[in-house]
Design an enzyme around this catalytic site. Structure first.
Site, PDB file in Angstrom:
ATOM      1  N   ASN A   9      -3.791   7.240   8.875  1.00  0.00           N
ATOM      2  CA  ASN A   9      -2.571   7.385   7.629  1.00  0.00           C
ATOM      3  C   ASN A   9      -2.431   8.715   7.749  1.00  0.00           C
ATOM      4  OD1 ASN A   9      -0.436   7.302   6.089  1.00  0.00           O
ATOM      5  ND2 ASN A   9      -2.048   6.389   4.643  1.00  0.00           N
ATOM      6  N   LYS A  11      -0.079  10.431   6.094  1.00  0.00           N
ATOM      7  CA  LYS A  11       0.499  10.846   4.833  1.00  0.00           C
ATOM      8  C   LYS A  11       1.563  11.722   5.075  1.00  0.00           C
ATOM      9  CE  LYS A  11      -3.458   9.224   2.409  1.00  0.00           C
ATOM     10  NZ  LYS A  11      -4.191   9.090   1.075  1.00  0.00           N
ATOM     11  N   HIS A  95       1.305   0.518   0.612  1.00  0.00           N
ATOM     12  CA  HIS A  95       0.267   1.593   0.347  1.00  0.00           C
ATOM     13  C   HIS A  95      -0.069   1.775  -1.092  1.00  0.00           C
ATOM     14  CE1 HIS A  95      -2.233   5.035   0.302  1.00  0.00           C
ATOM     15  NE2 HIS A  95      -2.976   4.565   1.505  1.00  0.00           N
ATOM     16  N   GLU A  97      -0.319   4.499  -2.703  1.00  0.00           N
ATOM     17  CA  GLU A  97       0.525   5.593  -3.094  1.00  0.00           C
ATOM     18  C   GLU A  97       1.882   5.339  -3.383  1.00  0.00           C
ATOM     19  OE1 GLU A  97      -1.084   8.285  -0.136  1.00  0.00           O
ATOM     20  OE2 GLU A  97      -2.861   8.130  -1.308  1.00  0.00           O
ATOM     21  N   GLU A 167      -7.634  -1.752   0.384  1.00  0.00           N
ATOM     22  CA  GLU A 167      -7.981  -0.234  -0.183  1.00  0.00           C
ATOM     23  C   GLU A 167      -8.113  -0.158  -1.447  1.00  0.00           C
ATOM     24  OE1 GLU A 167      -6.488   2.514   3.141  1.00  0.00           O
ATOM     25  OE2 GLU A 167      -4.795   2.164   1.746  1.00  0.00           O
ATOM     26  N   GLY A 173      -8.834   9.042  -1.204  1.00  0.00           N
ATOM     27  CA  GLY A 173      -8.810  10.223  -1.269  1.00  0.00           C
ATOM     28  C   GLY A 173      -9.733  10.703  -2.209  1.00  0.00           C
ATOM     29  N   SER A 213     -11.744   6.772   1.708  1.00  0.00           N
ATOM     30  CA  SER A 213     -12.673   7.691   2.109  1.00  0.00           C
ATOM     31  C   SER A 213     -13.579   7.262   3.393  1.00  0.00           C
ATOM     32  CB  SER A 213     -13.562   7.651   0.768  1.00  0.00           C
ATOM     33  OG  SER A 213     -12.616   8.592  -0.072  1.00  0.00           O
ATOM     34  N   GLY A 234      -7.332   7.976   6.196  1.00  0.00           N
ATOM     35  CA  GLY A 234      -6.396   8.947   5.549  1.00  0.00           C
ATOM     36  C   GLY A 234      -6.920  10.324   5.917  1.00  0.00           C
ATOM     37  N   GLY A 235      -7.845  11.098   4.946  1.00  0.00           N
ATOM     38  CA  GLY A 235      -7.971  12.405   5.371  1.00  0.00           C
ATOM     39  C   GLY A 235      -8.624  12.452   6.540  1.00  0.00           C
TER      40      GLY A 235
HETATM   41  C1  PEP Z   1      -5.356   5.791   2.991  1.00  0.00           C
HETATM   42  O1  PEP Z   1      -4.519   6.920   3.099  1.00  0.00           O
HETATM   43  O2  PEP Z   1      -4.902   4.818   3.223  1.00  0.00           O
HETATM   44  C2  PEP Z   1      -6.739   6.253   2.673  1.00  0.00           C
HETATM   45  C3  PEP Z   1      -7.687   5.313   2.895  1.00  0.00           C
HETATM   46  O3  PEP Z   1      -7.130   7.474   2.561  1.00  0.00           O
HETATM   47  P1  PEP Z   1      -8.570   8.142   2.699  1.00  0.00           P
HETATM   48  O4  PEP Z   1      -9.043   7.820   3.893  1.00  0.00           O
HETATM   49  O5  PEP Z   1      -8.421   9.737   2.301  1.00  0.00           O
HETATM   50  O6  PEP Z   1      -9.299   7.910   1.322  1.00  0.00           O
END
Ligand code: PEP
Length: 252
Positions: A9, A11, A95, A97, A167, A173, A213, A234-235
């Site tokens: 993802n 973002k 999600h 966010e 999640e 994040g 994460s 994500g990251g």
């Molecule tokens: C996400 O964007 O769904 C996510 C889990 O981000 P991260 O891996 O950065 O925590």
């Protein structure tokens, strides 16, 4: 046997040049992978570029959001038929966010899932509790409500096509991952809910992935849990080498 699935993802990250480079590197680095389903979800504006770069590759293409109406006067929105037309295979919905920053409700998530299934797109349906909810001991209550509302009125035979992403909001994040045991507990709970909302066969087939994460150094332990079928990343999906290492997880 559920095929593992690892989805990036992105973002609201990358420029056009960065997106192009990342896609080309991923296509190259992951070309030999056959035992894991791989997906990336760039920002909307790079989806057509991504479709062209990923053509004939083993990487599926996704979007990060969708509107539930097929067309009309909905300024700024993008519909499921548009995403299908642009080469998408899946779309992330609900999600945290979007739920917590943009006010997306369970009812909106349910409409989005229905629109995707009607268009032949796979919903990646995110659920997760906030830190205070975990601390109050209401994780299961929160997850049950999100899952039941999100899947409301969806035919049993369609439920198994969905990918559910657990999640925990406190792990997204933040660098704090749920322990494999904490994640497994909720994944198993979600699978039990699917038995009730659909049937045992659908619960056995549906893939439930973990997000929060995920990094190359914690994916192996997470994937060893019986009800964790992959990851939403994500990251660590923004660098080809870290995403490739996650895709190349080893069961412990
Ligand atoms: C996400 O964007 O769904 C996510 C889990 O981000 P991260 O891996 O950065 O925590």
């Amino acid at each position: 046997m559920r095929k593992p699935v690892i989805i990036g993802n992105w973002k609201m990250h990358t420029t056009a040049v960065e997106a192009t480079d990342l896609l080309a590197d991923l296509k190259n680095e992951l070309a030999e992978v056959t035992d894991v389903e791989i997906g990336v979800s760039p920002p909307f504006v790079y989806i057509n570029t991504a479709r062209d770069i990923l053509k004939n590759s083993n990487i599926k293409l996704g979007a990060q959001n969708v509107y539930w109406e097929p067309a009309g006067a909905f300024t700024g929105e993008i519909s499921a038929p548009m995403l299908k037309d642009s080469g998408c295979d899946f779309v992330i919905v609900g999600h945290s966010e979007r739920r917590h920053l943009m006010g997306e409700t369970d009812e909106m998530v349910n409409k989005k899932i229905k629109a995707l299934l009607n268009t032949g797109l796979i919903p990646v349906f995110c659920v997760g509790e906030k830190l205070e909810e975990r601390e109050e001991g209401t994780t299961q209550t929160v997850i049950r409500k999100q899952v039941e509302s999100g899947l409301d009125d969806i035919p049993v035979e369609k439920i198994k096509e969905i990918i559910v992403a657990y999640e925990p909001v406190w792990a997204i994040g933040t660098g704090k991952t749920a322990t494999p045991q904490q994640a497994q507990e909720v994944h198993s709970f979600i699978r039990q809910l699917i038995i009730r909302l659909a049937d045992a066969a659908a619960a056995e087939e549906i893939r439930i992935i973990y997000g929060g994460s995920v990094k190359p150094d914690n994916i192996d332990a997470l994937m060893t849990e019986p009800d964790i079928d992959g990851a939403l990343v994500g990251g660590a999906s923004l660098k080809a080498d870290s995403f490739a290492k996650i895709v190349g997880f080893k069961l412990q």
